[in-house]
Motif scaffolding. Structure first.
Motif, PDB file in Angstrom:
ATOM      1  N   ILE A 153      21.519   1.079 -20.268  1.00 30.87           N
ATOM      2  CA  ILE A 153      22.705   0.258 -20.512  1.00 30.87           C
ATOM      3  C   ILE A 153      22.236  -1.016 -21.211  1.00 30.87           C
ATOM      4  N   VAL A 154      22.725  -1.221 -22.423  1.00 31.59           N
ATOM      5  CA  VAL A 154      22.263  -2.328 -23.258  1.00 31.59           C
ATOM      6  C   VAL A 154      23.393  -3.341 -23.437  1.00 31.59           C
ATOM      7  N   SER A 155      23.115  -4.596 -23.114  1.00 30.22           N
ATOM      8  CA  SER A 155      24.105  -5.664 -23.258  1.00 30.22           C
ATOM      9  C   SER A 155      23.633  -6.673 -24.292  1.00 30.22           C
ATOM     10  N   ASP A 156      24.541  -7.102 -25.145  1.00 34.90           N
ATOM     11  CA  ASP A 156      24.229  -8.124 -26.146  1.00 34.90           C
ATOM     12  C   ASP A 156      24.395  -9.497 -25.503  1.00 34.90           C
ATOM     13  N   LYS A 157      23.283 -10.194 -25.275  1.00 29.84           N
ATOM     14  CA  LYS A 157      23.289 -11.505 -24.628  1.00 29.84           C
ATOM     15  C   LYS A 157      23.070 -12.635 -25.635  1.00 29.84           C
ATOM     16  N   THR A 158      23.283 -12.336 -26.909  1.00 33.52           N
ATOM     17  CA  THR A 158      23.000 -13.323 -27.958  1.00 33.52           C
ATOM     18  C   THR A 158      23.789 -14.609 -27.768  1.00 33.52           C
ATOM     19  N   ALA A 159      25.092 -14.484 -27.514  1.00 34.76           N
ATOM     20  CA  ALA A 159      25.938 -15.683 -27.349  1.00 34.76           C
ATOM     21  C   ALA A 159      25.469 -16.510 -26.159  1.00 34.76           C
ATOM     22  N   ASN A 160      25.125 -15.819 -25.049  1.00 34.19           N
ATOM     23  CA  ASN A 160      24.642 -16.537 -23.864  1.00 34.19           C
ATOM     24  C   ASN A 160      23.351 -17.283 -24.149  1.00 34.19           C
ATOM     25  N   LYS A 161      22.437 -16.597 -24.867  1.00 36.07           N
ATOM     26  CA  LYS A 161      21.146 -17.217 -25.174  1.00 36.07           C
ATOM     27  C   LYS A 161      21.309 -18.419 -26.096  1.00 36.07           C
ATOM     28  N   ARG A 162      22.199 -18.281 -27.068  1.00 36.83           N
ATOM     29  CA  ARG A 162      22.434 -19.409 -27.981  1.00 36.83           C
ATOM     30  C   ARG A 162      23.009 -20.598 -27.227  1.00 36.83           C
ATOM     31  N   THR A 163      23.895 -20.308 -26.265  1.00 34.00           N
ATOM     32  CA  THR A 163      24.445 -21.381 -25.443  1.00 34.00           C
ATOM     33  C   THR A 163      23.347 -22.026 -24.613  1.00 34.00           C
ATOM     34  N   GLU A 164      22.467 -21.197 -24.027  1.00 34.69           N
ATOM     35  CA  GLU A 164      21.341 -21.726 -23.253  1.00 34.69           C
ATOM     36  C   GLU A 164      20.438 -22.589 -24.116  1.00 34.69           C
TER      37      GLU A 164
END
Length: 239
Positions: A97-108
């Motif tokens: 199961i693959v989740s795109d966490k790009t937005a979260n990482k950019r926010t971090e």
């Protein structure tokens, strides 16, 4: 995104199934995804067929990993992968199961940069700035908070209290303390003892921060040494 891999000889070899979210995430068609894993992907140190993720799966039967993928033109994606190994009709399979966490990482990343900037400004300020609990436990102090009184941070904290207030100002501050907790802010002046024994005049702005940390109220102190201004006013009055 959901992807099913077939394992052979302890390594991922073939993509058997992939849902539409997987195709959208990787920009591939069903024909592109449902086939043997490309050679270029085999060498990825985390998600590749010989990488960290599948090494954990081979050892434990499950794994979780994060990977920053370069997708060209200076862009990237942060992926979070959770995978489990299982057997179906004699086939050795892995469900990922693959989740795109790009937005979260950019926010971090943005928050980290913002925090770095504010900490730089916080430390650079000549004013004494401190964040305390309502029972006067210090949570955050800039270096001016204790250095302006002649102390190191360790010496200041060892005193067991925030400051040594001039005896003649204590009654006034106690009265103002009651007003402060009703109104949530206070501007005042008082004298505080320097390490070498003399007193400094402080102009203070104090703000009550409601439910600031774990639902608990905090108190922000911003104080400025106005001793020179007080002395100049006294000399002018005498003149």
């Amino acid at each position: 995104a959901i992807i099913v891999f077939e394992m052979k000889d302890g390594m991922a070899k073939t993509v058997l199934e992939a849902n539409k979210a997987a195709m959208d995430l990787f920009g591939r068609s069903e024909v592109d995804l449902n086939k043997q894993i490309p050679d270029g992907f085999l060498d990825d140190d985390v998600l590749g067929a010989k990488g960290e993720l599948f090494s954990q799966i081979a050892e434990k039967g499950y794994a979780r990993a994060e990977k920053k993928l370069d997708i060209g033109d200076g862009s990237y994606m942060w992926l979070e992968v959770t995978a489990h190994r299982f057997n179906l009709t004699g086939q050795d399979l892995v469900l990922a199961i693959v989740s795109d966490k790009t937005a979260n990482k950019r926010t971090e990343d943005a928050l980290k940069e913002s925090e770095k900037l504010y900490r730089t400004l916080f430390e650079a300020a000549d004013d004494r700035i401190g964040l305390f609990t309502t029972d006067q436990k210090p949570l955050l102090l800039n270096s001016s908070f204790y250095e302006s009184l002649g102390y190191t941070r360790e010496e200041f904290l060892e005193q067991g209290r925030s400051e040594s207030v001039h005896p003649d100002d204590k009654t006034k501050l106690e009265i103002e303390r009651g007003i402060f907790f009703k109104t949530g802010n206070l501007s005042t002046e008082y004298r505080v003892r320097h390490k070498d024994g003399h007193y400094l005049h402080m102009s203070a702005k104090i703000v009550l921060i409601k439910e600031g940390l774990d639902g608990k109220d905090l108190i922000l102190f911003i104080m400025r040494d106005i001793s020179d201004r007080k002395q100049a006013m006294l000399e002018l009055k005498l003149a």
